[in-house]
Design a protein around this motif. Structure first.
Motif, PDB file in Angstrom:
ATOM      1  N   LEU A 118       9.316  53.562  92.481  1.00 51.47           N
ATOM      2  CA  LEU A 118       8.430  53.343  91.338  1.00 51.47           C
ATOM      3  C   LEU A 118       7.298  52.381  91.707  1.00 51.47           C
ATOM      4  CD1 LEU A 118      10.892  53.188  88.302  1.00 51.47           C
ATOM      5  CD2 LEU A 118       9.967  55.148  89.528  1.00 51.47           C
ATOM      6  N   ASN A 119       7.613  51.370  92.510  1.00 52.36           N
ATOM      7  CA  ASN A 119       6.564  50.448  92.942  1.00 52.36           C
ATOM      8  C   ASN A 119       5.669  51.050  94.019  1.00 52.36           C
ATOM      9  OD1 ASN A 119       6.452  47.733  91.656  1.00 52.36           O
ATOM     10  ND2 ASN A 119       8.647  47.769  92.065  1.00 52.36           N
ATOM     11  N   HIS A 120       6.104  52.145  94.605  1.00 49.59           N
ATOM     12  CA  HIS A 120       5.306  52.852  95.603  1.00 49.59           C
ATOM     13  C   HIS A 120       4.241  53.740  94.942  1.00 49.59           C
ATOM     14  CE1 HIS A 120       4.284  54.771  99.329  1.00 49.59           C
ATOM     15  NE2 HIS A 120       4.879  55.928  99.063  1.00 49.59           N
ATOM     16  N   LEU A 121       4.295  53.876  93.630  1.00 45.88           N
ATOM     17  CA  LEU A 121       3.279  54.629  92.898  1.00 45.88           C
ATOM     18  C   LEU A 121       2.033  53.746  92.772  1.00 45.88           C
ATOM     19  CD1 LEU A 121       5.587  56.050  90.084  1.00 45.88           C
ATOM     20  CD2 LEU A 121       4.706  57.295  92.066  1.00 45.88           C
ATOM     21  N   PHE A 122       0.966  54.106  93.450  1.00 44.32           N
ATOM     22  CA  PHE A 122      -0.203  53.243  93.497  1.00 44.32           C
ATOM     23  C   PHE A 122      -1.446  53.995  93.039  1.00 44.32           C
ATOM     24  CE2 PHE A 122       0.413  55.147  97.698  1.00 44.32           C
ATOM     25  CZ  PHE A 122      -0.832  55.688  97.984  1.00 44.32           C
ATOM     26  N   GLY A 123      -2.430  53.226  92.562  1.00 38.58           N
ATOM     27  CA  GLY A 123      -3.686  53.820  92.139  1.00 38.58           C
ATOM     28  C   GLY A 123      -4.237  53.160  90.899  1.00 38.58           C
ATOM     29  N   LEU A 124      -5.195  53.833  90.258  1.00 38.80           N
ATOM     30  CA  LEU A 124      -5.834  53.371  89.032  1.00 38.80           C
ATOM     31  C   LEU A 124      -5.175  54.077  87.849  1.00 38.80           C
ATOM     32  CD1 LEU A 124      -8.110  51.977  87.390  1.00 38.80           C
ATOM     33  CD2 LEU A 124      -9.579  53.931  87.983  1.00 38.80           C
ATOM     34  N   PHE A 125      -4.689  53.282  86.889  1.00 37.73           N
ATOM     35  CA  PHE A 125      -3.967  53.810  85.739  1.00 37.73           C
ATOM     36  C   PHE A 125      -4.625  53.340  84.439  1.00 37.73           C
ATOM     37  CE2 PHE A 125      -0.975  53.531  89.201  1.00 37.73           C
ATOM     38  CZ  PHE A 125      -0.105  54.600  89.047  1.00 37.73           C
ATOM     39  N   GLU A 126      -4.565  54.190  83.430  1.00 37.60           N
ATOM     40  CA  GLU A 126      -5.009  53.806  82.086  1.00 37.60           C
ATOM     41  C   GLU A 126      -3.806  53.293  81.303  1.00 37.60           C
ATOM     42  OE1 GLU A 126      -7.977  55.747  78.936  1.00 37.60           O
ATOM     43  OE2 GLU A 126      -6.004  56.722  78.938  1.00 37.60           O
ATOM     44  N   ASP A 129      -6.945  53.019  75.869  1.00 39.64           N
ATOM     45  CA  ASP A 129      -8.375  53.298  75.951  1.00 39.64           C
ATOM     46  C   ASP A 129      -9.130  51.975  76.046  1.00 39.64           C
ATOM     47  OD1 ASP A 129     -10.848  54.423  75.911  1.00 39.64           O
ATOM     48  OD2 ASP A 129     -10.860  54.877  73.764  1.00 39.64           O
ATOM     49  N   GLY A 130      -9.643  51.661  77.234  1.00 34.78           N
ATOM     50  CA  GLY A 130     -10.344  50.403  77.451  1.00 34.78           C
ATOM     51  C   GLY A 130      -9.575  49.390  78.283  1.00 34.78           C
ATOM     52  N   ILE A 131      -8.305  49.678  78.599  1.00 30.73           N
ATOM     53  CA  ILE A 131      -7.503  48.781  79.444  1.00 30.73           C
ATOM     54  C   ILE A 131      -6.978  49.597  80.623  1.00 30.73           C
ATOM     55  CG2 ILE A 131      -5.501  47.266  79.609  1.00 30.73           C
ATOM     56  CD1 ILE A 131      -5.756  46.679  76.660  1.00 30.73           C
ATOM     57  N   TYR A 132      -7.239  49.094  81.819  1.00 28.34           N
ATOM     58  CA  TYR A 132      -6.870  49.822  83.045  1.00 28.34           C
ATOM     59  C   TYR A 132      -6.198  48.863  84.027  1.00 28.34           C
ATOM     60  CZ  TYR A 132     -10.332  52.848  80.906  1.00 28.34           C
ATOM     61  OH  TYR A 132     -11.031  53.621  79.996  1.00 28.34           O
ATOM     62  N   GLN A 133      -5.315  49.406  84.829  1.00 22.72           N
ATOM     63  CA  GLN A 133      -4.668  48.619  85.875  1.00 22.72           C
ATOM     64  C   GLN A 133      -4.787  49.327  87.217  1.00 22.72           C
ATOM     65  OE1 GLN A 133      -0.561  47.866  84.509  1.00 22.72           O
ATOM     66  NE2 GLN A 133      -1.151  45.733  84.181  1.00 22.72           N
ATOM     67  N   VAL A 134      -5.001  48.536  88.265  1.00 18.21           N
ATOM     68  CA  VAL A 134      -4.808  49.028  89.622  1.00 18.21           C
ATOM     69  C   VAL A 134      -3.466  48.461  90.074  1.00 18.21           C
ATOM     70  CG1 VAL A 134      -5.646  49.091  91.984  1.00 18.21           C
ATOM     71  CG2 VAL A 134      -7.269  49.152  90.084  1.00 18.21           C
ATOM     72  N   ARG A 135      -2.526  49.370  90.310  1.00 16.73           N
ATOM     73  CA  ARG A 135      -1.171  48.958  90.690  1.00 16.73           C
ATOM     74  C   ARG A 135      -0.883  49.416  92.120  1.00 16.73           C
ATOM     75  NH1 ARG A 135      -0.020  50.751  85.269  1.00 16.73           N
ATOM     76  NH2 ARG A 135       1.338  52.477  85.907  1.00 16.73           N
ATOM     77  N   GLY A 136      -0.029  48.656  92.775  1.00 17.22           N
ATOM     78  CA  GLY A 136       0.371  49.002  94.134  1.00 17.22           C
ATOM     79  C   GLY A 136      -0.633  48.621  95.194  1.00 17.22           C
ATOM     80  N   TYR A 137      -1.627  47.779  94.846  1.00 20.47           N
ATOM     81  CA  TYR A 137      -2.623  47.317  95.814  1.00 20.47           C
ATOM     82  C   TYR A 137      -2.325  45.895  96.308  1.00 20.47           C
ATOM     83  CZ  TYR A 137      -6.077  51.113  95.822  1.00 20.47           C
ATOM     84  OH  TYR A 137      -6.725  52.304  96.018  1.00 20.47           O
ATOM     85  N   ASP A 138      -1.251  45.315  95.844  1.00 17.51           N
ATOM     86  CA  ASP A 138      -0.788  43.995  96.249  1.00 17.51           C
ATOM     87  C   ASP A 138       0.558  43.806  95.551  1.00 17.51           C
ATOM     88  OD1 ASP A 138      -0.596  41.345  97.192  1.00 17.51           O
ATOM     89  OD2 ASP A 138      -2.713  40.940  96.838  1.00 17.51           O
ATOM     90  N   MET A 139       1.156  42.656  95.740  1.00 15.90           N
ATOM     91  CA  MET A 139       2.401  42.380  95.030  1.00 15.90           C
ATOM     92  C   MET A 139       2.197  42.455  93.519  1.00 15.90           C
ATOM     93  SD  MET A 139       4.582  38.830  94.845  1.00 15.90           S
ATOM     94  CE  MET A 139       4.551  38.581  96.615  1.00 15.90           C
ATOM     95  N   THR A 140       1.005  42.071  93.077  1.00 13.82           N
ATOM     96  CA  THR A 140       0.683  41.959  91.660  1.00 13.82           C
ATOM     97  C   THR A 140      -0.196  43.123  91.210  1.00 13.82           C
ATOM     98  OG1 THR A 140       0.455  39.629  92.271  1.00 13.82           O
ATOM     99  CG2 THR A 140       0.032  40.171  89.989  1.00 13.82           C
TER     100      THR A 140
END
Length: 664
Positions: A118-126, A129-140
């Motif tokens: 699950l933590n290996h799922l990386f990329g830009l996520f919504e 509407d108006g809040i986005y996260q980039v996950r899996g690009y660092d520990m945080t």
């Protein structure tokens, strides 16, 4: 027999190297420094996890993958010198065929393996509407909230290279917008260290960009990263698996991400402090309400409510795992009771309003009914550990006894978002004990216990022939008693670090403990210990983050003088007595007194009879702290004793980062 004299020393392949080693070699079989497969006992322990947990429940996987906008085919981030500071590419072994997740191997706890996927799922996520996260690009996670003209960023990662790459991904897919505000939820380095990857100090000043933090942020950032920074950094290598290669027999997830990036760490001093729950800020048209949660995951921390998005940022207070009341790298013990009560306050303030919760690690959770359950169960988990530890300690049980006795109720234990991927019930119970009772268990035998090496040497002499001990330990290893084998063989290692069979058997035992661990940090610690027992400490600088002077430049004179006291070996400097006026050209004057090697100071004071007066800029103190004589000559003017700097710096300690842990 002299202490430790019977402990044999052998080469890495178990060949004879000391008294009694032939008998040990024949009984111990073929001990080698190579990684081993999972034993039958480890395979059985991991198979039992399937009976405990419902692996058909994929709700957390659905949350972790929801809202994906874009992701590169492979992700690997390097610094300007070409050093890889972050890689998801290294975890490709988690990917299965035909888009299906790979099955857990025998060498991994299947629950931790699932969390790693699950933590290996990386990329830009919504998130909304108006809040986005980039996950899996660092520990945080790094979060981007869309304002009227730009982005408000939450927790800009640990390394500048990572935050820069994340911002580039956002810009590519959501358009070019400036940074109009930054919120840093708490003063752990993985939540602010990447700030200069997205803004500069010049940007902040020129555009009046608010850097919003909870009160106490700066003081605690320095305390963690300077005063105890060397020891914490070394221990963090064990916790985060920095020395390990990713793989089915190596590093997996740490429960709140894939691990620690090793890029450039930066710092920009905050300019807007939140001091009380209910305070609001409107930044670029976005209204934010803050809830202070000090003493939870950090000494200074805060949640944030976004009324226009019906979205709740829960910082690192509710992260789809059991977190740490005590973190293995070392830190102030957290308050489990306060943690639970703050989450219940969160529930009372926002539970009926929130449609999504999101945070600095792992993934968001959606749905009003689910969010109430999620917040309450997480609070119940911390409250259970705090209350039950107190119940047991009031019955006279010690920290270690409680840790082996306490277990979450079944209703909490079987939930995927309360599993022990990061913290564990056992070491969190010890944290509660430490908070209320300290290190002492009331047994006077332990008031002034022998240091580990001396204890090991004495006990080794009592045990007698080390080869006989190792033969028994090998039999216990074959019986699956890995914790005991690790303890007794590590004792032999402390008695005689050259005892190669003890080192290798201890490593084998730690390795099996790592394969079965559900906690990512426990797995990393076990496997790192095994690696260093087999091959020694690897002092390759690639295992360290690239340090930045930013956090040092933010230190006040008080902080610098406190750190001088940390650096000065007071026992070696026991005869040192002096008084020095510090006439800072850009700050208040200070009087520095060294009394019997102890550093004391007074602000706003100068002594007429001081041994010397030093005129210098505030940052000129680093010439003293680093004992840089060239910088001293360039930045410090001395009136009085011209040898004062030599006297002051003669007994400063130069800390060795790669100090031993699993051997003396």
């Amino acid at each position: 027999m002299a202490a430790g004299a019977a402990v044999c020393g052998c080469s890495a392949d178990g060949a004879s190297g000391g008294s009694g080693s032939s008998a040990a070699g024949s009984a111990l079989g073929n001990l080698t420094a190579d990684p081993k497969p999972a034993t039958e006992a480890t395979r059985d322990a991991n198979d039992a996890v399937y009976a405990l947990l419902d692996f058909s429940d994929e709700r957390e996987r659905e949350f972790a993958s929801r809202g994906l906008i874009a992701a590169p085919d492979a992700l690997e981030i390097a610094d300007d010198a070409g050093k890889v500071v972050w890689s998801q590419k290294a975890y490709a072994f988690l990917d299965g065929a035909d888009g299906q997740p790979a099955d857990a191997p025998d060498t991994a706890n299947p629950s931790l393996w699932r969390n790693a996927q699950l933590n290996h799922l990386f990329g830009l996520f919504e998130v909304a509407d108006g809040i986005y996260q980039v996950r899996g690009y660092d520990m945080t996670n790094i979060t981007f909230v869309r304002g009227e003209t730009g982005w408000i960023v939450f927790d800009p990662l640990m390394s500048c290279e990572c935050s820069r790459a994340a911002f580039a991904l956002v810009t590519e897919h959501l358009g070019e917008r400036p940074i109009t505000g930054i919120v840093m939820s708490h003063p752990h380095v993985d939540h602010y260290g990447g700030i200069k990857g997205i803004v500069s100090e010049e940007d902040v000043a020129a555009h009046s960009i608010p850097l919003i933090v909870p009160s106490g942020f700066a003081e605690h950032a320095v305390a963690e990263n300077v005063y105890a920074g060397n020891a914490m950094g070394r221990r963090a290598g064990y916790q985060y698996g920095t020395f390990l290669e990713p793989g089915p027999q190596g590093k997996l997830s740490i429960g709140i991400g894939m691990g620690q990036s090793t890029g450039t760490v930066s710092y920009i001093a905050p300019n807007d402090l939140i001091t009380a729950t209910g305070e609001t800020r409107e930044v670029d048209g976005v209204l934010m309400e803050f809830q202070m949660t000090p003493g939870t995951e950090a000494p200074a921390e805060m949640n944030t409510w976004f009324p226009q998005f019906k979205a709740l940022w829960v910082a690192e207070n509710c992260t789809a795992t059991l977190h740490n009341l005590y973190t293995l790298r070392g830190a102030e013990v957290r308050d489990g009771n306060a943690w639970a009560n703050y989450l219940m306050e969160t529930l009372a303030r926002y539970g009926d309003l929130a449609e999504v919760t999101f945070q600095a690690h792992n993934w968001p959770h959606w749905g009003a009914e689910f969010i109430r359950e999620y917040l309450m169960n997480t609070a119940a988990m911390y409250k259970f550990i705090a209350d039950q530890t107190l119940m047991y300690l009031n019955q006279g049980l010690t920290s270690n006894e409680i840790a082996h006795l306490i277990q979450l109720p079944s209703a909490l234990e079987r939930s995927w978002y309360t599993r022990q991927y990061y913290g564990t019930v056992a070491h969190n119970a010890k944290a509660v004990y430490q908070k209320y009772m300290g290190w002492y268990d009331a047994n006077p035998v332990h008031l002034n216990a022998l240091p580990p090496q001396e204890f090991a040497q004495k006990l080794s002499a009592y045990l007698g022939d080390a080869s006989a001990v190792l033969t028994k330990a090998q039999a216990d290893f074959d019986d699956g008693q890995y914790q005991w084998v690790a303890e007794v063989t590590n004792l032999l290692v402390f008695a005689d670090p050259s005892n190669q069979p003890a080192r290798l058997l201890c490593a084998d035992a730690l390795e099996q403990l790592g394969y079965a661990a559900e906690s990512g940090p426990w797995r990393n610690a076990y496997l790192t210990g095994a690696k260093e027992l087999r091959g020694g400490v690897d002092a390759d600088p690639r295992f360290r983050a690239t340090g930045s002077a930013d956090i040092l430049r933010a230190m006040t004179p008080d902080m610098m003088l406190d750190y001088l006291g940390v650096l000065l070996d007071a026992n070696a400097a026991a005869d040192l007595d002096l008084v020095v006026n510090l006439a800072f050209t850009d700050d208040d004057p200070y009087a520095l007194t060294v009394r019997a090697g102890v550093v004391l100071y007074e602000r706003g004071v100068q002594y007429a009879d001081a041994d010397a007066t030093l005129t210098l800029p505030r940052l000129g103190m680093f010439a003293i702290l680093k004992n840089d004589q060239e910088a001293q000559a360039a930045n410090i003017r001395i009136e009085g004793d011209q040898d004062i700097l030599e006297k002051l710096t003669e007994h400063l300690v130069d800390f060795d980062f790669f100090f031993p842990i699993v051997e003396p």
